[in-house]
Write an enzyme that holds these catalytic residues in place. Sequence first.
Site, PDB file in Angstrom:
ATOM      1  N   GLU A  93      -6.767   3.362 -18.748  1.00  0.00           N
ATOM      2  CA  GLU A  93      -7.677   2.460 -19.458  1.00  0.00           C
ATOM      3  C   GLU A  93      -8.881   2.070 -18.601  1.00  0.00           C
ATOM      4  OE1 GLU A  93      -3.758   0.245 -21.268  1.00  0.00           O
ATOM      5  OE2 GLU A  93      -5.492  -0.968 -20.756  1.00  0.00           O
ATOM      6  N   CYS A 334      -5.400  -5.020 -18.507  1.00  0.00           N
ATOM      7  CA  CYS A 334      -5.226  -3.581 -18.373  1.00  0.00           C
ATOM      8  C   CYS A 334      -3.760  -3.189 -18.351  1.00  0.00           C
ATOM      9  CB  CYS A 334      -5.909  -3.094 -17.099  1.00  0.00           C
ATOM     10  SG  CYS A 334      -7.470  -2.322 -17.472  1.00  0.00           S
TER      11      CYS A 334
END
Length: 347
Positions: A93, A334
Amino acid sequence: MLALKDIKSMMLCELKEDLAADGTEEYRARQVYEWLSKGISSFQEMTNISLKMRQALQKKYCLYGVRIKKKFISQKDGTIKYLFSLHDGGLIESVLMKYEHGYSVCISTQVGCRMGCSFCATGKDKFLRSLYPSEMLSQIQEIQNDNGINISNVVLMGMGEPLDNYDNTVKFLKLISSKDGMNIGMRHISVSTCGLADKIYKLAEEKLPITLSISLHTPSDNFRDEIMPINKVWKINDIMAACKYYIKMTGRRISFEYAMIKDFNDGKKDAQNLVNLLKGILCHVNLIPINSVSESNFKRSESCKIKKFVNILTQKGINTTVRRTLGPDIEASCGQLRQREESHKEE
Ligand code: SAH
Ligand code: SF4
């Protein structure tokens, strides 16, 4: 057969040397490098390079990079969260944030993380591997190309522990700041670590003008032991000694990250202990209201508690900020997107 070389992880001087061995002129190497800096995903896109040379490049090199798999745009502040796939199916990500002074990206350095912090979505998921410099670079290039923008700031605060992928991280820092490449100055780059003290000493020796962020989260070893397994290896005193050495070698201010967790590390006593720990150190404190992740009971501190905490620190002369919560509607922390994606695969 020899393994193909990862061309995007090479500096221009390395590529020049490599190509010169096959009789290629220097200006050609420069042309190839310009294409690589643009973030191309196949050698066929190098339209000013002859077909013969493109074929030769393809035989010798591979182009590692990331591809957009999903993208989430915050309706509140325009923050964009990307889920990228890698050539071997790994998922990572990155986040694009807009600030007054320009665009900033938060990138991943590993697929998962081996550090296992209890408040972190990445730490709860499987660790697959470390990223290559090319794959770190490619996250920025894809985001630039997807939005038609230039990125001015980069933070290594996505998935993974950058100093657990030391060589590739340092190579990435050299690549991205190179005048021949993306030319993003190291002063615009932050590297965040959970506190691998031995690697902080090593990084100090490199004398890179980056900002080093230490994810401290509490001034108490007992509390840190509870939430960050790495504290069993490197105690707070080990990290502080490494930080002092880092400051001595680089002259750079260190940023201490402190996730505010309700009734855990947000009291008056914690703030006073933090003041004592940081006394006389060239630093900045960044308070992060924690994002709740599944499987952990941590809650965000109340804003009045955060304000009191800030006051204690600033009164003692410690420069303190509270991180703005970006993209609250797109699951900002995240590791959560990948976790969700992987669990769908298993269903
Ligand atoms: N591994 C590195 C960099 C990636 S984590 C490190 O730990 O520093 C980036 C930052 O996000 C760290 O400060 C980390 O402690 C913080 N973080 C992780 N999970 C979080 C959560 N749920 N809420 C707020 N911050 C979190
Ligand atoms: Fe790894 Fe950083 Fe998450 Fe800890 S906070 S598990 S070190 S990514």
